[in-house]
Design a protein around this motif. Structure first.
Motif, PDB file in Angstrom:
ATOM      1  N   ASN A 110      52.880  21.725 -35.042  1.00 38.24           N
ATOM      2  CA  ASN A 110      52.463  21.131 -36.312  1.00 38.24           C
ATOM      3  C   ASN A 110      52.440  19.615 -36.142  1.00 38.24           C
ATOM      4  O   ASN A 110      53.492  18.975 -36.202  1.00 38.24           O
ATOM      5  N   PRO A 111      51.281  19.027 -35.910  1.00 42.13           N
ATOM      6  CA  PRO A 111      51.229  17.586 -35.645  1.00 42.13           C
ATOM      7  C   PRO A 111      51.675  16.729 -36.821  1.00 42.13           C
ATOM      8  O   PRO A 111      51.963  15.543 -36.638  1.00 42.13           O
ATOM      9  N   ARG A 112      51.772  17.306 -38.020  1.00 42.44           N
ATOM     10  CA  ARG A 112      52.180  16.539 -39.203  1.00 42.44           C
ATOM     11  C   ARG A 112      53.666  16.705 -39.526  1.00 42.44           C
ATOM     12  O   ARG A 112      54.142  16.138 -40.518  1.00 42.44           O
ATOM     13  N   ILE A 113      54.387  17.432 -38.686  1.00 41.44           N
ATOM     14  CA  ILE A 113      55.790  17.694 -39.003  1.00 41.44           C
ATOM     15  C   ILE A 113      56.612  16.403 -38.928  1.00 41.44           C
ATOM     16  O   ILE A 113      56.438  15.580 -38.039  1.00 41.44           O
ATOM     17  N   VAL A 114      57.507  16.224 -39.890  1.00 44.02           N
ATOM     18  CA  VAL A 114      58.435  15.091 -39.894  1.00 44.02           C
ATOM     19  C   VAL A 114      59.811  15.629 -39.531  1.00 44.02           C
ATOM     20  O   VAL A 114      60.308  16.565 -40.163  1.00 44.02           O
ATOM     21  N   CYS A 115      60.425  15.061 -38.506  1.00 44.91           N
ATOM     22  CA  CYS A 115      61.720  15.526 -38.008  1.00 44.91           C
ATOM     23  C   CYS A 115      62.774  14.479 -38.336  1.00 44.91           C
ATOM     24  O   CYS A 115      62.796  13.394 -37.743  1.00 44.91           O
ATOM     25  N   SER A 173      64.348   8.374 -46.136  1.00 44.01           N
ATOM     26  CA  SER A 173      63.615   8.277 -44.872  1.00 44.01           C
ATOM     27  C   SER A 173      62.639   9.436 -44.723  1.00 44.01           C
ATOM     28  O   SER A 173      61.476   9.250 -44.319  1.00 44.01           O
ATOM     29  N   LEU A 174      63.109  10.651 -45.045  1.00 42.44           N
ATOM     30  CA  LEU A 174      62.246  11.814 -44.910  1.00 42.44           C
ATOM     31  C   LEU A 174      61.049  11.727 -45.861  1.00 42.44           C
ATOM     32  O   LEU A 174      59.911  12.029 -45.477  1.00 42.44           O
ATOM     33  N   LEU A 175      61.285  11.269 -47.088  1.00 45.52           N
ATOM     34  CA  LEU A 175      60.179  11.146 -48.044  1.00 45.52           C
ATOM     35  C   LEU A 175      59.166  10.103 -47.575  1.00 45.52           C
ATOM     36  O   LEU A 175      57.948  10.294 -47.718  1.00 45.52           O
ATOM     37  N   ALA A 176      59.656   8.995 -47.017  1.00 48.71           N
ATOM     38  CA  ALA A 176      58.735   7.982 -46.492  1.00 48.71           C
ATOM     39  C   ALA A 176      57.936   8.539 -45.317  1.00 48.71           C
ATOM     40  O   ALA A 176      56.725   8.297 -45.192  1.00 48.71           O
ATOM     41  N   GLY A 177      58.619   9.307 -44.447  1.00 52.82           N
ATOM     42  CA  GLY A 177      57.932   9.920 -43.322  1.00 52.82           C
ATOM     43  C   GLY A 177      56.871  10.904 -43.765  1.00 52.82           C
ATOM     44  O   GLY A 177      55.762  10.953 -43.212  1.00 52.82           O
ATOM     45  N   LEU A 178      57.172  11.693 -44.793  1.00 57.37           N
ATOM     46  CA  LEU A 178      56.199  12.656 -45.311  1.00 57.37           C
ATOM     47  C   LEU A 178      54.991  11.950 -45.924  1.00 57.37           C
ATOM     48  O   LEU A 178      53.845  12.387 -45.764  1.00 57.37           O
ATOM     49  N   HIS A 179      55.238  10.864 -46.620  1.00 55.08           N
ATOM     50  CA  HIS A 179      54.121  10.106 -47.199  1.00 55.08           C
ATOM     51  C   HIS A 179      53.199   9.602 -46.093  1.00 55.08           C
ATOM     52  O   HIS A 179      51.969   9.731 -46.181  1.00 55.08           O
ATOM     53  N   ALA A 180      53.796   9.051 -45.029  1.00 54.39           N
ATOM     54  CA  ALA A 180      52.986   8.551 -43.914  1.00 54.39           C
ATOM     55  C   ALA A 180      52.249   9.678 -43.204  1.00 54.39           C
ATOM     56  O   ALA A 180      51.087   9.526 -42.807  1.00 54.39           O
ATOM     57  N   ALA A 181      52.912  10.834 -43.039  1.00 56.76           N
ATOM     58  CA  ALA A 181      52.275  11.966 -42.354  1.00 56.76           C
ATOM     59  C   ALA A 181      51.088  12.484 -43.143  1.00 56.76           C
ATOM     60  O   ALA A 181      50.049  12.846 -42.571  1.00 56.76           O
ATOM     61  N   ARG A 182      51.217  12.525 -44.456  1.00 56.07           N
ATOM     62  CA  ARG A 182      50.098  12.987 -45.278  1.00 56.07           C
ATOM     63  C   ARG A 182      48.959  11.967 -45.285  1.00 56.07           C
ATOM     64  O   ARG A 182      47.797  12.334 -45.383  1.00 56.07           O
ATOM     65  N   ARG A 183      49.312  10.703 -45.185  1.00 53.20           N
ATOM     66  CA  ARG A 183      48.289   9.652 -45.138  1.00 53.20           C
ATOM     67  C   ARG A 183      47.565   9.622 -43.795  1.00 53.20           C
ATOM     68  O   ARG A 183      46.340   9.513 -43.743  1.00 53.20           O
TER      69      ARG A 183
END
Length: 430
Positions: A110-115, A173-183
């Motif tokens: 999953n290239p959009r996964i945030v770890c 941090s996770l929410l910021a990472g998810l925002h960037a991944a969706r963008r």
């Protein structure tokens, strides 16, 4: 948002609890080799696999027993990664790479996964392989050295504030990472630690030290290091907190204590004057506060807007009228504890009320996660059970008999709805 949480104990579950309260589907992975999250067994209020400690950290989540060390268990995990937005963990800093749950390990799925890894000391540095706990970090990072009375021993905070704060940092941090991944369409690692969190919270005393050589020290009666007066005062019958973080509050305080002349006294006229002459000022104020009961002082100070408050007990805090007005005690039903009341979380986003559900029983969401998230057929699930993906089948709760026997009889997973929990997880504010 779906989060796969490889978590246990306090700091990690505290962070993901807030994501769950914001509406995320948090699927908690519990290691069958150790009977799940150790938080289930924390005394004193623990029976079987239920504890009030576990409940307060894990409301509104789902639970799946999964052996990540087995090939079959890992295969299930990979399917969950494909269907999720984030993998969240609170393991030792060197473990995510060892067990293959970093972004580089999972991006092919999953290239959009945030770890997001929340560890004691982070994923780099000389302490990377050390276990980290709140108590240890409060000592290591100077918190204990500045807590307590000057002539007493070092003291920890009465609450696990490093754990809680690190959980907040991980969630942000996770929410910021998810925002960037969706963008951007690309996920990433988030490397969060108790160490970094505790060090950052040294804040302005650290800045004073780094730039002006200030030596932080314990202060008498929990007084502020620079704002005077701002501390505990003993009254005729109890302790109260009084603070003057603005000059106008100091001027009003002098009126309440009957010494308006102190507002113009050159020893006490400004912040700097009062800090420099702290001993003289407190020698005047402390005997005055002992002449009247706490309620009388709090009424008089509140009437003119001077910041003040009582030193409540925990029961006092939970029954404060403002606690009820803010719906900060939530009620839900539990199969062991019955009607259960717990402190709510502080997240408030938009008009919708926060969900107030109980924590899951161990492996309670087995069928839902396997059929609806991983989209496994009944035959595939039965094969995984036989292969030990979820631990030793006879020792793990929550696996329906038809999967244990290897003779599935239910319809295909596409038509299987999420199973209702044995006790509803929804509750109400109280």
């Amino acid at each position: 948002m779906r989060v796969i949480a490889v978590e246990q104990y306090g700091a990690g579950p505290w962070g993901s609890l807030h994501l769950a309260d914001l509406g995320a589907e948090v699927i908690k992975i519990e290691d069958p080799s150790v009977a799940g999250d150790v938080g289930r067994y924390v005394p004193p209020y623990a029976e079987g696999e239920d504890s009030l400690f576990f409940e307060v950290f894990n409301r509104n989540k789902r639970s799946l027993s999964l052996d990540l060390a087995s090939p079959s268990g890992r295969a299930v995990f990979d399917e969950l990664v494909r269907a999720s937005d984030a993998v969240y963990s609170n393991l030792r800093g060197d473990v995510p790479a060892k067990i293959g749950i970093t972004y580089d390990d999972l991006k092919h799925l999953n290239p959009r996964i945030v770890c997001c890894s929340l560890s004691g000391f982070g994923m780099t540095g000389p302490r990377v392989a050390e276990p980290g706990y709140d108590y240890i970090l409060q000592g290591l990072l100077g918190w204990m050295d500045v807590t307590g009375e000057p002539d007493g021993p070092p003291a920890k905070s009465g609450l696990s504030l490093v754990d809680y704060s690190a959980g907040f940092v991980a969630a942000v941090s996770l929410l910021a990472g998810l925002h960037a991944a969706r963008r951007d369409g690309t996920g990433m690692d988030c490397d969060v630690s108790l160490f970094d969190t505790a060090l950052s919270l040294l804040n302005y005393p650290a800045a004073w030290h780094l730039n002006a050589g200030y030596e932080p020290r314990r202060t008498r009666h929990s007084s502020h290091p620079s704002l005077v007066p701002f501390q505990l005062f003993r009254t005729a019958d109890a302790w109260i907190v009084v603070g003057c973080p603005k000059e106008k509050f100091w001027q009003r305080l002098t009126e309440v204590v009957g010494h308006q002349e102190w507002a113009q006294d050159p020893r006490f006229a400004t912040f700097a004057d009062r800090e420099r002459n702290r001993g003289e000022l407190l020698a005047l104020l402390e005997p005055l506060f002992r002449t009247r009961p706490a309620a009388a002082w709090l009424d008089a100070l509140s009437a003119v807007g001077v910041p003040c408050g009582p030193v409540n007990t925990v029961p006092d805090a939970l029954t404060d009228p403002h606690t009820a007005a803010r719906d900060m005690v939530v009620t839900t039903e539990h199969p062991r504890y019955g009607r259960m009341r717990l402190p709510g979380t502080a997240v408030r986003v938009g008009p919708d009320p926060r969900p107030d559900g109980r924590a899951p029983r161990r492996n309670e969401d087995f069928e839902y996660v396997l059929t609806q998230v991983a989209e496994c057929s009944d035959e595939r699930i039965a094969d995984l059970v036989r292969a030990g993906a979820f631990g030793r089948a006879g020792a793990v709760p929550g696996i329906p008999d038809r999967f244990r026997t290897g003779s599935p009889s239910a319809p295909d997973s596409a038509t299987v709805p999420p199973p209702p929990p044995t006790t509803p997880r929804t509750g109400t504010g109280a």
